[in-house]
Write an enzyme that holds these catalytic residues in place. Structure first.
Site, PDB file in Angstrom:
ATOM      1  N   GLU A   7      -0.856  -3.148   0.237  1.00 23.64           N
ATOM      2  CA  GLU A   7      -1.520  -2.635   1.426  1.00 23.64           C
ATOM      3  C   GLU A   7      -1.486  -1.110   1.473  1.00 23.64           C
ATOM      4  OE1 GLU A   7      -0.968  -6.318   4.490  1.00 23.64           O
ATOM      5  OE2 GLU A   7       0.722  -4.964   4.331  1.00 23.64           O
TER       6      GLU A   7
ATOM      7  N   CYS B 282      -1.354   6.236   3.901  1.00 22.70           N
ATOM      8  CA  CYS B 282      -0.044   5.776   3.432  1.00 22.70           C
ATOM      9  C   CYS B 282      -0.289   4.815   2.267  1.00 22.70           C
ATOM     10  CB  CYS B 282       0.678   5.086   4.586  1.00 22.70           C
ATOM     11  SG  CYS B 282       2.288   4.448   4.136  1.00 22.70           S
TER      12      CYS B 282
ATOM     13  N   CYS C 122       9.208  -4.569  -4.021  1.00 22.18           N
ATOM     14  CA  CYS C 122      10.180  -3.493  -4.198  1.00 22.18           C
ATOM     15  C   CYS C 122      11.484  -4.111  -4.668  1.00 22.18           C
ATOM     16  CB  CYS C 122      10.396  -2.753  -2.885  1.00 22.18           C
ATOM     17  SG  CYS C 122      11.468  -1.299  -3.045  1.00 22.18           S
TER      18      CYS C 122
ATOM     19  N   CYS D 200      16.433  -3.232   0.645  1.00 26.92           N
ATOM     20  CA  CYS D 200      16.883  -2.725   1.938  1.00 26.92           C
ATOM     21  C   CYS D 200      16.592  -3.826   2.971  1.00 26.92           C
ATOM     22  CB  CYS D 200      16.136  -1.447   2.320  1.00 26.92           C
ATOM     23  SG  CYS D 200      16.306  -0.120   1.099  1.00 26.92           S
TER      24      CYS D 200
ATOM     25  N   CYS E 249      13.614  -3.849   5.702  1.00 28.50           N
ATOM     26  CA  CYS E 249      12.250  -3.578   5.255  1.00 28.50           C
ATOM     27  C   CYS E 249      11.575  -4.859   4.764  1.00 28.50           C
ATOM     28  CB  CYS E 249      12.286  -2.546   4.129  1.00 28.50           C
ATOM     29  SG  CYS E 249      10.664  -2.213   3.411  1.00 28.50           S
TER      30      CYS E 249
ATOM     31  N   CYS F 161       5.468   1.116   9.843  1.00 27.66           N
ATOM     32  CA  CYS F 161       6.454   1.334   8.788  1.00 27.66           C
ATOM     33  C   CYS F 161       7.284   0.084   8.579  1.00 27.66           C
ATOM     34  CB  CYS F 161       7.432   2.438   9.166  1.00 27.66           C
ATOM     35  SG  CYS F 161       6.660   3.955   9.590  1.00 27.66           S
TER      36      CYS F 161
HETATM   37  N1  SAH Z   1      10.844   3.263  -0.855  1.00 23.37           N
HETATM   38  C1  SAH Z   1      10.498   4.475  -0.159  1.00 23.37           C
HETATM   39  C2  SAH Z   1       9.149   4.442   0.548  1.00 23.37           C
HETATM   40  C3  SAH Z   1       8.752   3.212   1.342  1.00 23.37           C
HETATM   41  S1  SAH Z   1       9.337   2.941   2.938  1.00 23.37           S
HETATM   42  C4  SAH Z   1      11.605   4.842   0.811  1.00 23.37           C
HETATM   43  O1  SAH Z   1      12.557   4.098   0.940  1.00 23.37           O
HETATM   44  O2  SAH Z   1      11.547   5.922   1.402  1.00 23.37           O
HETATM   45  C5  SAH Z   1       8.765   4.148   4.049  1.00 23.37           C
HETATM   46  C6  SAH Z   1       9.735   4.335   5.228  1.00 23.37           C
HETATM   47  O3  SAH Z   1       9.714   3.240   6.154  1.00 23.37           O
HETATM   48  C7  SAH Z   1      11.164   4.458   4.748  1.00 23.37           C
HETATM   49  O4  SAH Z   1      11.830   5.487   5.420  1.00 23.37           O
HETATM   50  C8  SAH Z   1      11.723   3.115   5.154  1.00 23.37           C
HETATM   51  O5  SAH Z   1      13.116   3.139   5.227  1.00 23.37           O
HETATM   52  C9  SAH Z   1      11.050   2.873   6.475  1.00 23.37           C
HETATM   53  N2  SAH Z   1      11.149   1.481   6.928  1.00 23.37           N
HETATM   54  C10 SAH Z   1      11.351   0.379   6.165  1.00 23.37           C
HETATM   55  N3  SAH Z   1      11.389  -0.725   6.924  1.00 23.37           N
HETATM   56  C11 SAH Z   1      11.215  -0.335   8.191  1.00 23.37           C
HETATM   57  C12 SAH Z   1      11.107  -1.036   9.435  1.00 23.37           C
HETATM   58  N4  SAH Z   1      11.193  -2.357   9.494  1.00 23.37           N
HETATM   59  N5  SAH Z   1      10.904  -0.317  10.554  1.00 23.37           N
HETATM   60  C13 SAH Z   1      10.775   1.032  10.485  1.00 23.37           C
HETATM   61  N6  SAH Z   1      10.823   1.743   9.337  1.00 23.37           N
HETATM   62  C14 SAH Z   1      11.052   1.081   8.205  1.00 23.37           C
END
Ligand code: SAH
Length: 361
Positions: A89, A102, A109, A113, A116, A336
């Protein structure tokens, strides 16, 4: 050869390898990226013979756009198919003074985490250069021009699905196309790579294609950060902070953006904010606080607005710049951390998780 896989230097080398003049690269780059042309027959400043050769030897193949959705606030989400059963996406976020795209860099991935949606899905593979740049190629076509004839997309953030710095070579080439005047001509300060903190790759990025850098921090100490982001066990905070300091030394922007997703009762207390101030004392930085966006099966809750405000106020009282990211496009799951696309999970993470749940139950 898929010409969307090549930056100007790569395209010049390819032209040389087929016995053509390297300067053709600049002409073709403009057709591909300025005009969004896919058919060699339309490249009218190339001779007929060369066009026929190109049609025989090369192709212009972006990922297949399968769906696009608009949110109430003007955010748009694009879904691209990148092979059987796999989709990624891309999200366009319009604001008064800019338009941000974005972009995703991997199918799924590998980092796991827990907060996410992409991380929960497992990992399939790296996107190719054509698949990364192709998201911008398509979005530019779909969004058209602004009333003054300029591009609607002024900023690109690699904050979609995947960890950009674990797909380094393809991301570096894609960035060079985004920055190149024959490509998208974006300013280095308007292209941001977001990383969970792949320390050695941060140094390589600075040397190869310095752009703005955002680092997902999410916790002020190793114990909590390792729990939220397992990659912290490999690259703990002292190393990450040192890499941030090295990055800003001569980067396009003289600060790092620290992203911090606020999870109710987990990392959002005043003592976390105070510890963050200590942790980042030596790093020129700004904070971007992100209220957690839930997704199906997520184990966390969003911090209440007053706690987010209090957290920001502590950072601000210490002289730091802390903004809170507005949630955009959540009615179409485009916020995000909500990007899930469709991933055929080669790490079998979903199976392992189900097995673990059964064992507990
Ligand atoms: N892998 C990279 C880029 C992708 S995530 C990274 O970790 O930076 C982009 C941003 O969204 C990151 O800061 C991530 O931690 C955040 N993010 C992930 N899951 C989220 C969620 N459920 N709510 C809000 N932000 C989130």
């Amino acid at each position: 050869m898929n010409l969307l896989d090549l930056d100007t230097a790569g395209l010049a080398a390819w032209f040389a390898s087929i016995g053509e003049k390297p300067f053709r690269a600049r002409q073709v780059m403009r057709w591909l990226h300025h005009h969004g042309v896919q058919d060699f027959a339309e490249m009218t400043d190339l001779g007929k013979e060369l066009r026929a050769r190109l049609a025989a030897l090369a192709e212009v193949r972006p990922p297949r756009l399968v769906a696009s959705q608009s949110a109430a606030d003007g955010t748009r989400k694009f879904l691209f198919e990148v092979g059987p059963g796999n989709c990624v996406e891309t999200v366009f976020i319009p604001e008064d003074d800019r338009g941000t795209l974005c972009v995703s860099t991997q199918v799924g991935c590998a980092l796991e985490c827990g907060f996410c949606a992409t991380g929960r899905q497992g990992f399939n593979r790296n996107l190719t250069v054509a698949e990364i740049v192709g998201q911008l190629w398509w979005a530019n076509k779909a969004l058209g021009r602004d009333p003054r004839g300029g591009r609607v997309i002024t900023n690109v953030v690699l904050m979609g699905m995947g960890e950009p710095l674990l797909n380094f070579e393809h991301v570096a080439t894609a960035l060079s196309i985004m920055l190149d005047d024959y490509g998208y001509g974006l300013s280095r300060r308007r292209v941001t790579v977001s990383t969970a903190g792949i320390v050695p790759a941060m140094d390589r990025l600075r040397e190869r294609v310095p752009v703005a850098l955002a680092v997902s921090l999410h916790a002020p100490d190793d114990e909590l950060r390792s729990r939220l982001m397992p990659i912290n066990r490999k690259y703990p905070l002292v190393e990450l902070m040192a890499a941030c300091r090295r990055y800003v030394e001569d980067a396009p922007r003289d600060f790092i953006t620290f992203e911090y997703v606020l999870l109710d009762g987990v990392n959002d207390r005043p003592e976390h904010a105070h510890a963050l101030i200590e942790l980042t004392r030596e790093v020129p930085c700004k904070f971007n606080l992100i209220p957690f966006n839930p997704f199906p099966g997520s184990a966390y809750r969003r911090s209440p607005p007053e706690r987010v405000r209090a957290f920001a106020a502590i950072l601000q009282a210490a002289g730091l710049i802390a903004t809170t990211r507005k949630t955009r496009g959540d009615d179409i799951d485009a916020a995000c951390g909500q990007l899930a696309g469709q991933v055929v999970d080669r790490t079998r993470r979903t199976l392992r998780r189900e097995a673990a749940t059964e064992a507990v139950a």
